[in-house]
Design an enzyme around this catalytic site. Structure first.
Site, PDB file in Angstrom:
ATOM      1  N   GLU A  74       4.203  11.140  -7.968  1.00 36.07           N
ATOM      2  CA  GLU A  74       3.593  10.078  -6.864  1.00 36.07           C
ATOM      3  C   GLU A  74       2.892  10.727  -5.902  1.00 36.07           C
ATOM      4  OE1 GLU A  74       7.609   7.288  -5.927  1.00 36.07           O
ATOM      5  OE2 GLU A  74       7.110   8.863  -4.636  1.00 36.07           O
ATOM      6  N   ASP A  85       7.638   8.025   7.212  1.00 33.32           N
ATOM      7  CA  ASP A  85       7.801   9.347   6.725  1.00 33.32           C
ATOM      8  C   ASP A  85       8.418  10.200   7.834  1.00 33.32           C
ATOM      9  OD1 ASP A  85       6.985   9.377   4.035  1.00 33.32           O
ATOM     10  OD2 ASP A  85       5.021   8.741   4.775  1.00 33.32           O
ATOM     11  N   TYR A 199      12.097   1.116  -6.295  1.00 35.20           N
ATOM     12  CA  TYR A 199      12.523   2.435  -5.431  1.00 35.20           C
ATOM     13  C   TYR A 199      13.588   2.139  -4.598  1.00 35.20           C
ATOM     14  CZ  TYR A 199      11.223   6.671  -2.895  1.00 35.20           C
ATOM     15  OH  TYR A 199      11.044   8.081  -2.117  1.00 35.20           O
TER      16      TYR A 199
END
Length: 289
Positions: A74, A85, A199
């Protein structure tokens, strides 16, 4: 942690690329999972930020990750406001942007990598840079650069029609997320459009290495499987070979990012970082075999 805003610079220069199936990977994501399944193996997916600390170093890290045995990479698109994040990946984006990362340079890195590597690569990022760059242009450039998949963190299925249409036209799967707060209705929606892999975000929070993982992850993955046979990868928080082995028992892929970024940021120079990344990835892969 507060990160100084830095907008991703987009070069307005058009890039003429033909439309067609993605040229990336050793047959692509689907074929990679099928090949691993025949061997009774699970996929190791490694995340790094493109351009951290610079594009040449990122190229070295990609090679190190492949040598270490990862199955998919990725490649993070640097962005000034990566809301999903934690500090580790936030700062990697900040370093990349400070050192001149642009969308065009990310694609140029992929093109360069494709001259020597066939490892499947997924572009991982946020919708703002893609929208600013131009959705159709992004899809065409991704295809020409050898991209095997695209994952946009803040783009749910209900809002992804425009990008999905352009990616479908060039044969690149748009990968979607599910989280611990996703109910069965959301699982059905994602399962209906899922390609490549799903995911599954293992924690309700931001990315970042963690000392322990929730014992509820396996139950959630089992529930998702009721609605799809598309492979399920688990990420967010996995930072040791032991954790990777634990997750591989019930998932199709183990996704590791922040732990790799930590190695890169703490090393003294690109060569040392590449060596540490290769060793770490090799340990992860051995753990999940």
């Amino acid at each position: 942690m507060n990160v100084k805003p830095t907008r991703l610079k987009v070069t307005p220069r058009p890039t003429p690329l033909g439309v067609g199936a993605s040229k990336g990977g050793s047959g692509g994501i689907k074929e990679t999972f099928e090949s691993l399944a025949k061997k009774g193996e699970k996929a190791l997916v490694a995340f790094i930020t493109a351009g951290d600390p610079d594009m040449d170093s990122t190229g070295n890290f990609i090679s190190a990750i492949e040598r270490g045995g990862a199955d998919i990479i990725e490649l993070g698109i640097p962005f000034s406001d990566p809301m999903a994040d934690g500090p580790t990946i936030q700062m990697s984006s900040e370093r990349a942007l400070k050192n001149g990362a642009t969308m065009d340079k990310v694609f140029e890195l992929m093109e360069k990598t494709r001259k020597t590597s066939k490892i499947p690569m997924v572009l991982f990022g946020y919708y703002n840079p893609v929208f600013v760059y131009g959705v159709k242009r992004f899809a065409k450039r991704a295809s020409g650069a050898g991209c095997d998949g695209v994952l946009i963190v803040d783009l749910p299925p209900e809002e992804s029609d425009e990008l999905k249409k352009e990616l479908d036209a060039v044969g690149i799967p748009l990968i979607y997320l599910l989280t611990p707060t996703s109910g069965e209705d959301r699982m059905r929606v994602v399962a209906k459009v899922a390609k490549g892999f799903i995911y599954y975000v293992s924690v309700a929070g931001v990315t970042g290495a963690r000392r322990s993982l929730s014992n509820k992850i396996a139950k959630s993955v089992k529930k998702i499987r009721k609605f799809t046979d598309v492979p399920i990868g688990v990420g967010f928080g996995i930072s040791t070979p032991e954790q990777a082995k634990e997750v591989s028992v019930f998932s199709d892929a183990v996704i590791v990012g922040s732990a790799i970024i930590n190695l890169i940021s703490s090393a003294k120079g690109s060569a040392e970082a590449a060596a540490k990344v290769e060793e770490f990835v090799r340990g992860l892969k051995q753990a999940i075999k």
